[in-house]
Design a protein around this motif. Structure first.
Motif, PDB file in Angstrom:
ATOM      1  N   ARG A  46       0.816  -1.218   0.000  1.00  0.00           N
ATOM      2  CA  ARG A  46       0.000   0.000   0.000  1.00  0.00           C
ATOM      3  C   ARG A  46       0.849   1.267   0.000  1.00  0.00           C
ATOM      4  NH1 ARG A  46      -1.956  -4.300   2.204  1.00  0.00           N
ATOM      5  NH2 ARG A  46      -4.174  -4.845   2.051  1.00  0.00           N
ATOM      6  N   LYS A  47       2.128   1.092  -0.316  1.00  0.00           N
ATOM      7  CA  LYS A  47       3.068   2.214  -0.438  1.00  0.00           C
ATOM      8  C   LYS A  47       3.176   3.017   0.854  1.00  0.00           C
ATOM      9  CE  LYS A  47       2.295   2.560  -5.414  1.00  0.00           C
ATOM     10  NZ  LYS A  47       1.879   3.432  -6.548  1.00  0.00           N
ATOM     11  N   CYS A  48       3.256   2.301   1.952  1.00  0.00           N
ATOM     12  CA  CYS A  48       3.418   2.924   3.272  1.00  0.00           C
ATOM     13  C   CYS A  48       4.798   2.595   3.828  1.00  0.00           C
ATOM     14  CB  CYS A  48       2.379   2.392   4.268  1.00  0.00           C
ATOM     15  SG  CYS A  48       0.665   2.602   3.794  1.00  0.00           S
ATOM     16  N   GLY A  49       5.287   3.447   4.724  1.00  0.00           N
ATOM     17  CA  GLY A  49       6.458   3.101   5.502  1.00  0.00           C
ATOM     18  C   GLY A  49       6.067   2.097   6.569  1.00  0.00           C
ATOM     19  N   PHE A  50       7.045   1.515   7.236  1.00  0.00           N
ATOM     20  CA  PHE A  50       6.737   0.497   8.247  1.00  0.00           C
ATOM     21  C   PHE A  50       7.716   0.581   9.410  1.00  0.00           C
ATOM     22  CE2 PHE A  50       5.064  -3.293  10.018  1.00  0.00           C
ATOM     23  CZ  PHE A  50       6.123  -4.063  10.471  1.00  0.00           C
ATOM     24  N   MET A  51       7.166   0.461  10.616  1.00  0.00           N
ATOM     25  CA  MET A  51       7.972   0.379  11.836  1.00  0.00           C
ATOM     26  C   MET A  51       7.278  -0.598  12.785  1.00  0.00           C
ATOM     27  SD  MET A  51      10.537   2.693  11.734  1.00  0.00           S
ATOM     28  CE  MET A  51      10.965   3.543  13.251  1.00  0.00           C
ATOM     29  N   GLU A  52       8.033  -1.154  13.711  1.00  0.00           N
ATOM     30  CA  GLU A  52       7.424  -1.844  14.846  1.00  0.00           C
ATOM     31  C   GLU A  52       7.745  -1.022  16.084  1.00  0.00           C
ATOM     32  OE1 GLU A  52       8.217  -6.040  15.185  1.00  0.00           O
ATOM     33  OE2 GLU A  52       6.519  -6.458  13.831  1.00  0.00           O
ATOM     34  N   THR A  53       6.755  -0.865  16.949  1.00  0.00           N
ATOM     35  CA  THR A  53       6.877   0.027  18.095  1.00  0.00           C
ATOM     36  C   THR A  53       6.424  -0.655  19.381  1.00  0.00           C
ATOM     37  OG1 THR A  53       4.623   0.877  17.774  1.00  0.00           O
ATOM     38  CG2 THR A  53       6.409   2.063  16.659  1.00  0.00           C
ATOM     39  N   SER A  54       6.820  -0.064  20.481  1.00  0.00           N
ATOM     40  CA  SER A  54       6.292  -0.446  21.794  1.00  0.00           C
ATOM     41  C   SER A  54       6.148   0.823  22.610  1.00  0.00           C
ATOM     42  CB  SER A  54       7.238  -1.420  22.509  1.00  0.00           C
ATOM     43  OG  SER A  54       6.844  -1.562  23.874  1.00  0.00           O
ATOM     44  N   ALA A  55       4.905   1.189  22.889  1.00  0.00           N
ATOM     45  CA  ALA A  55       4.669   2.362  23.733  1.00  0.00           C
ATOM     46  C   ALA A  55       5.141   2.071  25.155  1.00  0.00           C
ATOM     47  CB  ALA A  55       3.189   2.730  23.723  1.00  0.00           C
ATOM     48  N   ARG A  56       4.974   0.838  25.577  1.00  0.00           N
ATOM     49  CA  ARG A  56       5.356   0.465  26.941  1.00  0.00           C
ATOM     50  C   ARG A  56       6.855   0.584  27.162  1.00  0.00           C
ATOM     51  NH1 ARG A  56       3.498  -5.017  30.164  1.00  0.00           N
ATOM     52  NH2 ARG A  56       4.664  -4.616  32.082  1.00  0.00           N
ATOM     53  N   GLU A  57       7.640   0.071  26.212  1.00  0.00           N
ATOM     54  CA  GLU A  57       9.093   0.076  26.355  1.00  0.00           C
ATOM     55  C   GLU A  57       9.758   1.255  25.644  1.00  0.00           C
ATOM     56  OE1 GLU A  57      10.658  -1.941  28.301  1.00  0.00           O
ATOM     57  OE2 GLU A  57       8.895  -3.169  28.787  1.00  0.00           O
ATOM     58  N   MET A  58       8.943   2.161  25.087  1.00  0.00           N
ATOM     59  CA  MET A  58       9.444   3.345  24.384  1.00  0.00           C
ATOM     60  C   MET A  58      10.361   2.951  23.223  1.00  0.00           C
ATOM     61  SD  MET A  58       8.991   6.611  24.549  1.00  0.00           S
ATOM     62  CE  MET A  58       9.679   8.191  24.057  1.00  0.00           C
ATOM     63  N   VAL A  59       9.924   1.968  22.452  1.00  0.00           N
ATOM     64  CA  VAL A  59      10.681   1.488  21.302  1.00  0.00           C
ATOM     65  C   VAL A  59      10.155   2.155  20.029  1.00  0.00           C
ATOM     66  CG1 VAL A  59      11.266  -0.515  19.880  1.00  0.00           C
ATOM     67  CG2 VAL A  59      11.162  -0.734  22.373  1.00  0.00           C
ATOM     68  N   ASN A  60      11.032   2.861  19.337  1.00  0.00           N
ATOM     69  CA  ASN A  60      10.727   3.457  18.033  1.00  0.00           C
ATOM     70  C   ASN A  60       9.577   4.459  18.056  1.00  0.00           C
ATOM     71  OD1 ASN A  60      12.783   2.270  16.599  1.00  0.00           O
ATOM     72  ND2 ASN A  60      11.551   0.559  15.864  1.00  0.00           N
ATOM     73  N   ILE A  61       9.306   5.078  19.177  1.00  0.00           N
ATOM     74  CA  ILE A  61       8.249   6.092  19.229  1.00  0.00           C
ATOM     75  C   ILE A  61       8.761   7.396  18.622  1.00  0.00           C
ATOM     76  CG2 ILE A  61       6.672   7.392  20.689  1.00  0.00           C
ATOM     77  CD1 ILE A  61       6.087   4.375  20.525  1.00  0.00           C
ATOM     78  N   GLU A  62       9.817   7.930  19.185  1.00  0.00           N
ATOM     79  CA  GLU A  62      10.396   9.159  18.637  1.00  0.00           C
ATOM     80  C   GLU A  62      10.839   8.945  17.190  1.00  0.00           C
ATOM     81  OE1 GLU A  62      10.665  12.158  19.892  1.00  0.00           O
ATOM     82  OE2 GLU A  62      10.168  11.885  22.012  1.00  0.00           O
ATOM     83  N   GLU A  63      11.413   7.771  16.917  1.00  0.00           N
ATOM     84  CA  GLU A  63      11.920   7.490  15.579  1.00  0.00           C
ATOM     85  C   GLU A  63      10.796   7.448  14.543  1.00  0.00           C
ATOM     86  OE1 GLU A  63      14.825   5.887  18.561  1.00  0.00           O
ATOM     87  OE2 GLU A  63      12.644   5.865  18.331  1.00  0.00           O
ATOM     88  N   THR A  64       9.653   6.906  14.928  1.00  0.00           N
ATOM     89  CA  THR A  64       8.527   6.822  13.995  1.00  0.00           C
ATOM     90  C   THR A  64       8.011   8.207  13.628  1.00  0.00           C
ATOM     91  OG1 THR A  64       7.844   4.633  14.780  1.00  0.00           O
ATOM     92  CG2 THR A  64       6.169   5.969  13.683  1.00  0.00           C
ATOM     93  N   PHE A  65       7.868   9.079  14.613  1.00  0.00           N
ATOM     94  CA  PHE A  65       7.380  10.425  14.320  1.00  0.00           C
ATOM     95  C   PHE A  65       8.429  11.246  13.573  1.00  0.00           C
ATOM     96  CE2 PHE A  65       4.246   9.161  17.467  1.00  0.00           C
ATOM     97  CZ  PHE A  65       3.082   9.678  16.924  1.00  0.00           C
ATOM     98  N   ALA A  66       9.701  10.976  13.850  1.00  0.00           N
ATOM     99  CA  ALA A  66      10.752  11.653  13.087  1.00  0.00           C
ATOM    100  C   ALA A  66      10.687  11.240  11.624  1.00  0.00           C
ATOM    101  CB  ALA A  66      12.129  11.321  13.673  1.00  0.00           C
ATOM    102  N   LEU A  67      10.409   9.960  11.383  1.00  0.00           N
ATOM    103  CA  LEU A  67      10.285   9.472  10.013  1.00  0.00           C
ATOM    104  C   LEU A  67       9.086  10.107   9.318  1.00  0.00           C
ATOM    105  CD1 LEU A  67      11.243   7.590   7.777  1.00  0.00           C
ATOM    106  CD2 LEU A  67       9.900   5.752   8.823  1.00  0.00           C
ATOM    107  N   LEU A  68       7.976  10.246  10.033  1.00  0.00           N
ATOM    108  CA  LEU A  68       6.797  10.913   9.473  1.00  0.00           C
ATOM    109  C   LEU A  68       7.139  12.343   9.056  1.00  0.00           C
ATOM    110  CD1 LEU A  68       4.019   9.690  11.924  1.00  0.00           C
ATOM    111  CD2 LEU A  68       3.944   9.409   9.446  1.00  0.00           C
TER     112      LEU A  68
END
Length: 225
Positions: free
Chosen positions: A147-169
């Motif tokens: 669907r021509k989207c970017g992709f990340m896996e995240t964890s709100a609990r462990e703070m995994v890829n949260i800042e990185e995902t929004f930076a990518l956006l």
């Protein structure tokens, strides 16, 4: 603040997949484990990315089917969409089809009117719950690529890829705006740099390379697509 530095982001997905948890992690640096169905909440936060300060306007939308009709037209006018599913719930990935249909219609309308198409990134949330995983990373990646989207896996609990995902956006919104200015052919000097991988933990003093690699956490080796 300059309008070019204002970026609107709609967070969408099925109920209970962690949309609010991701949003609050970014905005307030807090995590909540209690599930409280959201109809719609709005937040704002500033972030400095690549030396530039951006004002992010976030909308955390309803995921429950009975509330989806409340989606405001303003949500579809966002610069970017973060489509969230729960890796422990396969049905939550299927539920993203509903939101993608609306986003694709909006994208076509923008392109027809010479506008900037919205940025779309899929986030497989709760990646800390590996023992309960129902959706493999490759499945999520393939769904996003199709669907021509970017992709990340995240964890709100462990703070995994949260800042990185929004930076990518943010980076992809900036890139999309530049592409429009340059008519779809952007000079190399103006291209947005790709998001760097999550930084790895430093090697322990005195340890050899193999030992150091073994001590790196699983999450420090996650990459984005």
């Amino acid at each position: 603040m300059d309008d070019d530095n204002r970026i609107s982001i709609t967070v969408c997905g099925d109920g209970g997949c962690g949309k609010s948890s991701i949003t609050l992690r970014l905005v307030r640096s807090q995590w909540t484990h209690e599930y409280d169905p959201t109809i719609e909440d709005s937040y704002s936060v500033t972030r400095t990315i690549d030396g530039q300060t951006y004002f992010l306007m976030l909308t955390d939308t309803a995921g429950q089917e009975e509330y989806r009709g409340l989606w405001a037209a303003s949500n579809l006018r966002s610069d970017a969409f973060l489509l969230v599913y729960d890796i422990t719930n396969a049905a939550s990935l299927d539920a993203l089809d509903y939101f993608m249909q609306m986003i694709e219609i909006e994208t076509e309308q923008r392109l027809d009117n010479g506008g900037v198409p919205p940025v779309k990134i899929v986030a497989g949330n709760k990646c800390d719950l590996q023992g309960a995983r129902q959706v493999r990373s490759q499945q999520g990646l393939e769904w996003a690529r199709k669907r021509k989207c970017g992709f990340m896996e995240t964890s709100a609990r462990e703070m995994v890829n949260i800042e990185e995902t929004f930076a990518l956006l943010v980076r992809r919104v900036v890139e999309a705006r530049r592409l429009q200015i340059y008519g779809g052919v952007e000079p190399a000097s103006a291209r947005t740099q790709p998001l760097a991988p999550v930084s790895e933990k430093p090697a322990m003093a005195g340890a050899d390379d193999d030992d150091a690699r073994n001590k790196r956490s699983f999450w420090s080796r996650l990459r984005c697509w």
